[in-house]
Write an enzyme that holds these catalytic residues in place. Sequence first.
Site, mmCIF file in Angstrom:
data_model
loop_
_atom_site.group_PDB
_atom_site.id
_atom_site.type_symbol
_atom_site.label_atom_id
_atom_site.label_comp_id
_atom_site.label_asym_id
_atom_site.label_seq_id
_atom_site.Cartn_x
_atom_site.Cartn_y
_atom_site.Cartn_z
ATOM 1 N N LYS A 36 -31.442 14.635 -33.863
ATOM 2 C CA LYS A 36 -30.228 13.910 -33.455
ATOM 3 C C LYS A 36 -29.294 14.727 -32.564
ATOM 4 C CE LYS A 36 -27.868 14.740 -37.854
ATOM 5 N NZ LYS A 36 -27.822 14.249 -39.226
ATOM 6 N N ARG A 130 -21.682 11.147 -50.375
ATOM 7 C CA ARG A 130 -21.843 10.403 -49.130
ATOM 8 C C ARG A 130 -22.776 9.234 -49.473
ATOM 9 N NH1 ARG A 130 -23.917 12.880 -43.397
ATOM 10 N NH2 ARG A 130 -25.930 12.122 -44.160
HETATM 11 C C1 LIG Z 1 -28.324 15.090 -39.992
HETATM 12 C C2 LIG Z 1 -29.093 14.828 -41.217
HETATM 13 C C3 LIG Z 1 -30.001 15.781 -41.680
HETATM 14 C C4 LIG Z 1 -30.183 17.129 -41.004
HETATM 15 O O1 LIG Z 1 -29.080 17.939 -41.291
HETATM 16 P P1 LIG Z 1 -29.044 19.492 -40.834
HETATM 17 O O2 LIG Z 1 -27.914 20.075 -41.604
HETATM 18 O O3 LIG Z 1 -28.809 19.492 -39.376
HETATM 19 O O4 LIG Z 1 -30.346 20.069 -41.205
HETATM 20 C C5 LIG Z 1 -30.728 15.470 -42.807
HETATM 21 N N1 LIG Z 1 -30.566 14.302 -43.450
HETATM 22 C C6 LIG Z 1 -29.711 13.367 -43.039
HETATM 23 C C7 LIG Z 1 -29.589 12.088 -43.813
HETATM 24 C C8 LIG Z 1 -28.939 13.590 -41.912
HETATM 25 O O5 LIG Z 1 -28.080 12.663 -41.498
#
Ligand SMILES: *Cc1c(COP(=O)(O)O)cnc(C)c1O
Length: 353
Positions: A36, A130
């Site tokens: 992302k 969350r």
């Molecule tokens: C962005 C995201 C991740 C990855 O998070 P990082 O801290 O960048 O590894 C994993 N799971 C979800 C649901 C996310 O939104």
Amino acid sequence: MRYPCIKISKSKIFDNAKIIVDKCKEIGIDVWGVTKVCCGDPTIANIMNDAGVVALADSRIRNIVRLNKANLNNLVLLRIAMMSEIDLIIQYVDICLVSEIKILRALNKAANFYKTQQKVMIMIDVGDLREGVYYKRVTQFLSQLPKMNNIEIVGIGTNLTCFGGVVPTVEISQRLIQVAQLFKEVLNIDIKILSGGNSSSLGLVWQNKMPAGINNLRIGEGIMLGRDTVHQGAIENTHNDTFILQAEIIELKYKPSIPDDKTGFDAFGNIPVFKDIGWHYRALLAIGKQDVFPERLVPIDKSLKVLGASSDHLLVSMPNNHVYTVGDTIEFTLDYVGVLNTMTSPYVKKIII
Ligand SMILES: *Cc1c(COP(=O)(O)O)cnc(C)c1O
């Protein structure tokens, strides 16, 4: 060359991904590579695949479609599925994350219409507050699950740290394993994937403390910047300068550090605070808060200091013996939010090296 630009190192991202994938593999954990921060860039996704991630994950359906159009597969939608995107999910997403029965019903109906099966991962909130079914409310959730012929629950997952800052521990991670047992007892299904979290869980992996049973992590920042997000430190042997921002000097003048006159609110509604460093060289760079907030940037030249920014201008102080001139560029490393901001700004050119 046009500026500002962000230079992205393929080889450094590969190295980071490989180190993390291999370390996780040792203890039976598969890694989903999270794209992302680079808006689902297919080149970067391919690098992650080369390093051995088992799927590509992104929070935006638009990025998933982009990856699909570039012939990438095994795509996971990370943000909880949206009602208004159900049809796109059925067409493009291999596994989507869900926490609402209403959405599951809609997915089931759409999957039935398209004569397909939709794989889902049920999100469980083990304490970060969350997304997900709260771990103490899972029995109730399961009792409400309708029979869905076109839905396959392939996993359960949890997200930690992003919102509540909850630090992953053995005890917290075990809650997910207990929830998997509940799925077995109530629905008689074996949960194949137990996704224990994001980069903030890498600490547990490196300390060899991840409870057996957790067999998946979703990793973005760890791969992109080599950082363990909870401890805000570098992961051993990874690169932290994978992304380098370059911006051009449009003015360089000798000025005082404090205005001569009375001050009020700045362009962003804040009261500016000035530190008196006397008269000094101030470089004005053609990049601003519309692209990235100044606190996200660290100049690679340690003699430079970021003073602040407005929408389109970044101010950097320089020592008297500096070697810069108008038209030169200055390079910065960025934190994850800084990378996210600049990668998302259409004004910043992206160069993959
Ligand atoms: C962005 C995201 C991740 C990855 O998070 P990082 O801290 O960048 O590894 C994993 N799971 C979800 C649901 C996310 O939104």
